[in-house]
Design a protein around this motif. Structure first.
Motif, PDB file in Angstrom:
ATOM      1  N   PHE A 202       0.845  -1.017  -0.044  1.00  0.00           N
ATOM      2  CA  PHE A 202       0.197  -0.125  -0.016  1.00  0.00           C
ATOM      3  C   PHE A 202       0.954   1.217  -0.077  1.00  0.00           C
ATOM      4  N   VAL A 203       0.379   2.218  -0.585  1.00  0.00           N
ATOM      5  CA  VAL A 203       1.031   3.618  -0.817  1.00  0.00           C
ATOM      6  C   VAL A 203       0.208   4.518  -0.750  1.00  0.00           C
ATOM      7  N   ASP A 204       0.328   5.662   0.197  1.00  0.00           N
ATOM      8  CA  ASP A 204      -0.241   6.962   0.301  1.00  0.00           C
ATOM      9  C   ASP A 204       0.716   8.015  -0.052  1.00  0.00           C
ATOM     10  N   VAL A 205       0.076   8.926  -0.884  1.00  0.00           N
ATOM     11  CA  VAL A 205       0.854  10.202  -1.348  1.00  0.00           C
ATOM     12  C   VAL A 205       0.102  11.295  -1.689  1.00  0.00           C
ATOM     13  N   HIS A 206       0.791  12.455  -1.423  1.00  0.00           N
ATOM     14  CA  HIS A 206      -0.050  13.522  -1.946  1.00  0.00           C
ATOM     15  C   HIS A 206       0.396  13.936  -3.402  1.00  0.00           C
ATOM     16  N   MET A 207      -0.477  14.266  -4.149  1.00  0.00           N
ATOM     17  CA  MET A 207      -0.145  14.900  -5.407  1.00  0.00           C
ATOM     18  C   MET A 207      -0.344  16.387  -5.760  1.00  0.00           C
ATOM     19  N   HIS A 208       0.528  17.426  -5.700  1.00  0.00           N
ATOM     20  CA  HIS A 208       0.173  18.793  -5.867  1.00  0.00           C
ATOM     21  C   HIS A 208       0.014  19.033  -7.417  1.00  0.00           C
ATOM     22  N   MET A 209      -0.648  19.880  -7.859  1.00  0.00           N
ATOM     23  CA  MET A 209      -1.200  20.456  -9.147  1.00  0.00           C
ATOM     24  C   MET A 209      -1.683  21.950  -9.163  1.00  0.00           C
TER      25      MET A 209
END
Length: 308
Positions: free
Chosen positions: A252-259
């Motif tokens: 499992f992976v959790d990540v924040h993606m900014h755009m």
């Protein structure tokens, strides 16, 4: 070989382990009965542990395959860690039992009978365990199964145990020092005690949400870097707050993606879907959770204020 790999799923391999354990118990018990060697008795006792471990592992693999439900929305994959821990505990108990049985023989050594036949039976059962361990390691790597890996490592320990016992009995036959049989048995017990402790530790780390392996983390970073975009000094798309964990065969992976905040929700969601698909394609069994954020927003992560 590919057809063999496809056939070797965790359930089938653990069923094979049960059958092999029954055969080796019969062979090693007969070897002990013929020779009256405490070393061969310790070898037979460990085979009993093999049988119990394989049966419990089969049960846990069956549970791990169950689909998510209302009470377990993330699935049952961690059941395999119970198998590994249980196997480690059984190995420790068996090792202590071997030490107890062998300690008496140091001060009261007994002659060993029919050495040749007893050793032949022990070597034959060890060869069978060695072949099964090789196949199980192969299947464990393919299916990322901790239960199979634990059982395979236990079988390898069993092979080394048998090798030590055979060496001890051979030395007794050459030197006539009967106490060597008990000393070798204790040495074997200490070796498998170490293996049991390692399995218990490894299973505990899995239950505590240990991070994914270093090579898997490197693959995740490679995928994310492929989507990151920068124009001059301005980061258009970036990723941060990456956390991972593993649960049995799952990752499992959790990540924040900014755009950019000016992007439409549809455009942002489409890009997130592409990232998720790329991650899951690169790492089989991975489940990705990506939180979308504007470029100029930083989310609190593990902030002590969140716990109040």
């Amino acid at each position: 070989m590919k057809q063999l790999d496809a056939w070797m799923n965790p359930k089938r391999m653990l069923w094979a382990s049960v059958v092999v354990a029954l055969i080796t118990i019969a062979l090693k018990t007969l070897a002990w009965w013929l020779t009256d060697s405490v070393g061969l008795l310790s070898d037979a006792m460990e085979s009993l542990v093999n049988l119990a471990s394989a049966i419990f592992g089969l049960m846990m693999v069956t549970v791990a395959e169950m689909p998510p439900d209302e009470d377990h929305p993330y699935g049952h994959h961690k059941a395999e860690y119970f198998s590994s821990g249980f196997e480690g505990i059984l190995i420790i108990v068996a090792a202590l039992g071997i030490v107890w049985a062998a300690a008496h023989r140091i001060f009261d050594p007994q002659p060993i009978e029919q050495v040749g036949l007893g050793l032949a039976l022990s070597v034959g059962s060890s060869a069978l365990n060695g072949l099964l361990a090789w196949l199980m390691f192969r299947a464990a790597k393919q299916h990322r199964s901790l239960a199979l890996q634990a059982d395979a490592r236990h079988l390898v320990t069993d092979v080394w145990t048998s090798a030590g016992v055979v060496l001890g009995i051979a030395l007794v036959s050459v030197t006539g020092w009967l106490w060597l049989d008990a000393v070798v048995a204790i040495g074997v017990a200490l070796n498998i005690l170490k293996e049991g402790a390692h399995l218990v530790w490894e299973s505990s780390q899995g239950l505590m949400d240990e991070a994914v392996e270093a090579e898997v983390l490197a693959d995740i970073h490679t995928v994310l870097q492929g989507f990151a975009h920068q124009r001059g000094d301005v980061e258009i798309i970036r990723f941060d707050h990456l956390t991972t964990r593993k649960a049995g065969q799952r990752r499992f992976v959790d990540v924040h993606m900014h755009m950019p905040a000016s992007w439409t929700l549809g455009r942002a969601a489409a890009l997130r879907t592409s990232v998720e698909q790329a991650l899951m394609s690169e790492v089989p069994g991975l489940r990705a959770s990506i939180q979308l954020l504007p470029s100029d927003v930083e989310a609190h992560f593990d902030d002590p204020r969140d716990l109040k």
